[in-house]
Design a protein around this motif. Structure first.
Motif, short mmCIF file in Angstrom:
data_model
loop_
_atom_site.label_atom_id
_atom_site.label_comp_id
_atom_site.label_asym_id
_atom_site.label_seq_id
_atom_site.Cartn_x
_atom_site.Cartn_y
_atom_site.Cartn_z
N ARG A 57 -1.45 9.06 0.26
CA ARG A 57 -1.68 7.61 0.28
C ARG A 57 -0.57 6.93 1.08
N GLY A 83 -8.09 6.27 1.90
CA GLY A 83 -9.28 6.85 1.28
C GLY A 83 -9.75 8.05 2.07
N TRP A 92 -0.16 0.50 -4.14
CA TRP A 92 -1.16 -0.49 -4.55
C TRP A 92 -2.51 -0.16 -3.93
N THR A 93 -3.58 -0.42 -4.68
CA THR A 93 -4.92 -0.21 -4.13
C THR A 93 -5.41 -1.50 -3.48
N TYR A 94 -6.49 -1.37 -2.72
CA TYR A 94 -7.16 -2.54 -2.11
C TYR A 94 -7.45 -3.59 -3.18
N ARG A 99 0.83 -1.21 0.00
CA ARG A 99 0.00 0.00 0.00
C ARG A 99 0.87 1.26 0.00
#
Ligand SMILES: [Zn+2]
Length: 356
Positions: A347, A294, A94-96, A90
């Motif tokens: 992020r 988020g 990287w996204t979920y 993350r």
């Protein structure tokens, strides 16, 4: 211990609006309890300490706050294995959804958890529940959801219920979460099996049924089928809603009269008003929102819409491995601090993660 006296309390939170400013705060307070029942809660100057038994155990709060035990209303603490590499992924952007597509996420924990029998699952969960109690949690809701098959889901619920018999742990409320990660095969057949055999077996063990309604998880129609079947069976219903995208979960929770709608980062004003009108509690999970980078959950907006608000840890191996309710309560709501805003906007950049 038969009688307990806690004195020199800076702020005693009673949750009784009659006795002080919200949430029923009394300053410079004392509290007594006998055999587990509170017998005095008020200003220390009003306490008749000469009437206390000689064997009273006295605790000096040194001006700190005393609050009721926390109820952690959303956790996933029955699991095996670990997913620490996902925090680095993350931090690398990287996204979920990308982590899940690469074999990580919920499915990774499902694979590890499948190796354990009820004893092993209960042992792992017991340590987490013990830490919860140390952080002040006296009641914890525990979800299944890392089983996917009926047998594995029931092992998770049985492990959660095993903790109930331990007086050194928080009280446990069990929730069946059959719709957590989509099946690899026939979705329709999977939902059919949950609605019939799954809910039937869970009704002996769980108080609530939950589902993950979101992009990459389950649709509104799929969740509605399962929650309607659960409700018909007399179980309470809850929903993971609007966490990763705006996908209609909050409106579904309102329409079905769910006990709660949880996450809600992408809920709009109309969603929150619908939850308020249907008396659905909005449960925010600020730890998971922070880790995923988020938007922060809409705590203030839930209250402004007239709905009831709860805060929980979402304790799980991938998106929020924390048992601490005090930490969750301290994380700021949407609309506040620039530090939170820059954290999420970045992020959680690699240099930021390296300093944690
Ligand atoms: Zn969850």
């Amino acid at each position: 211990m038969s009688t307990l006296l806690v004195r020199r309390i800076g702020s005693l939170c009673t949750c009784d609006p009659q006795v002080g400013p919200p949430p029923g705060v009394i300053e410079d307070a004392a509290l007594t309890a006998r055999d587990g029942v509170i017998t005095f809660a008020g200003r220390e100057t009003d306490l008749n300490s000469s009437a206390l038994p000689l064997d009273t155990v006295e605790v000096d709060a040194s001006g700190l706050a005393v609050v009721p035990g926390f109820i952690d209303a959303h956790t996933h603490i029955v699991w095996l294995g670990e997913r620490s590499e996902e925090y680095a992924q993350r931090a690398g952007g990287w996204t979920y959804q990308e982590i899940a597509a690469a074999g990580g996420g919920i499915r990774a924990t499902v694979r590890d958890t499948a190796r354990g029998d009820v004893d092993a699952l209960a042992a792992a969960a017991r340590e987490r529940a013990r830490r919860m109690l140390r952080h002040g949690t006296t009641t914890v809701e525990i979800k299944s959801g890392y089983g996917l098959t009926k047998a594995a889901e029931m092992r998770q619920l049985d492990a959660a219920l095993r903790l109930r018999s331990d007086p050194g742990l928080p009280d446990v409320v069990a929730t069946y979460l059959p719709l957590h990660a989509p099946p690899e095969g026939d979705r329709e057949a999977f939902i059919d099996a949950v609605c019939i055999q799954g809910i039937d077996a869970a009704a002996q063990r769980a108080r609530f049924v939950d589902a993950f309604c979101d992009e990459g998880a389950f649709t509104v129609a799929e969740c509605e089928r399962v929650l309607t079947a659960a409700r018909a069976r007399g179980l309470g219903i809850k929903l993971h809603a609007e966490q990763l995208s705006h996908s209609g979960g909050a409106m579904l929770a309102a329409r079905l009269g769910a006990v709660s709608a949880d996450h809600l980062e992408h809920a709009g004003e109309a969603d929150l008003r619908a939850l308020a009108a249907a008396s659905v509690v909005g449960v925010v999970l600020p730890g998971a929102a922070l880790v995923l980078g988020g938007p922060p959950p809409p705590g203030r907006q839930i209250l402004d819409a007239g709905a009831r608000l709860a805060v929980a840890t979402d304790c799980n191996p991938g998106t929020c491995y924390s048992e601490s309710m005090p930490l969750m309560v301290s994380l700021p709501p949407r609309g506040a601090p620039p530090r939170w805003a820059s954290w999420t906007a970045d992020r959680c950049a690699p240099e930021c993660a390296a300093t944690q």
